[in-house]
Motif scaffolding. Structure first.
Motif, PDB file in Angstrom:
ATOM      1  N   ASN A  21      50.771  43.089  12.013  1.00 41.32           N
ATOM      2  CA  ASN A  21      50.027  43.901  10.930  1.00 41.32           C
ATOM      3  C   ASN A  21      50.176  42.808   9.941  1.00 41.32           C
ATOM      4  O   ASN A  21      51.381  43.091   8.914  1.00 41.32           O
ATOM      5  N   TYR A  22      49.102  42.092   9.596  1.00 39.16           N
ATOM      6  CA  TYR A  22      49.057  40.997   8.266  1.00 39.16           C
ATOM      7  C   TYR A  22      48.688  41.865   6.829  1.00 39.16           C
ATOM      8  O   TYR A  22      47.718  42.166   6.775  1.00 39.16           O
ATOM      9  N   ARG A  23      49.443  42.091   5.620  1.00 36.66           N
ATOM     10  CA  ARG A  23      49.185  42.769   4.261  1.00 36.66           C
ATOM     11  C   ARG A  23      48.659  43.672   5.000  1.00 36.66           C
ATOM     12  O   ARG A  23      48.018  44.066   3.728  1.00 36.66           O
ATOM     13  N   ASN A  24      48.899  44.853   6.035  1.00 35.24           N
ATOM     14  CA  ASN A  24      48.081  46.237   6.127  1.00 35.24           C
ATOM     15  C   ASN A  24      46.403  45.945   5.478  1.00 35.24           C
ATOM     16  O   ASN A  24      46.078  46.806   5.465  1.00 35.24           O
TER      17      ASN A  24
END
Length: 154
Positions: A48-51
């Motif tokens: 999960n990248y930077r939400n």
């Protein structure tokens, strides 16, 4: 041609590689990935990248047919912009950003054993050794890009 190229340098094992900084979105610490079924062996998983988005992580050791990581806890992920998607590549360590004179970069050698190495754009001759410069646009084949999109979007 620019007077110098800004290259992000990194290691995989003892080998030194570089990427044009214009293709790099970020460098982050490796975090445990979520594995996905039926993915290629070099596909590490997703995070999960930077939400904001699901980021696929490619294990460059496996992609380059090198021995896999013994300890992932020190690995880094370089987040790249490839076409209209972000992809993370897992490397041993990110070193620095270097300015390199384009005259120091040779085309990749035409060696028979390098089939499938279209992603190498050149080799820089530097005072501290050779640096293999990767072509981000060719790092993943069109089939691999489609496969990643299918895995992410399903």
């Amino acid at each position: 041609m620019p007077s110098e190229l800004k290259i992000v340098t990194f290691n995989i094992g003892k080998e030194k590689f570089g990427l044009d900084i214009m293709n790099v979105d970020a460098v982050i610490e490796y975090e445990e990935t979520t594995k996905l079924p039926n993915a290629s062996d070099y596909f590490e998983g997703v995070i999960n990248y930077r939400n904001e988005e699901v980021l696929p992580i490619i294990n460059l050791r496996r992609k380059f047919k090198m021995s896999d990581f013994e300890d992932r806890s020190h690995a880094k992920v370089i987040v790249l912009k490839i076409d209209q998607r972000r992809v993370g590549i897992m490397v041993d360590d990110v070193k620095n950003v270097r300015s390199i004179d384009p005259n120091l970069i040779n085309e990749k050698p035409n060696i028979g054993g390098m089939r499938g190495a279209d992603f190498i754009s050149g080799i820089a001759r530097l005072e501290d050794g050779m640096l293999v410069i990767l072509d981000i646009d060719k790092l993943l084949t069109e089939e691999e890009k489609v496969a990643i999109d299918e895995v992410i979007n399903n």
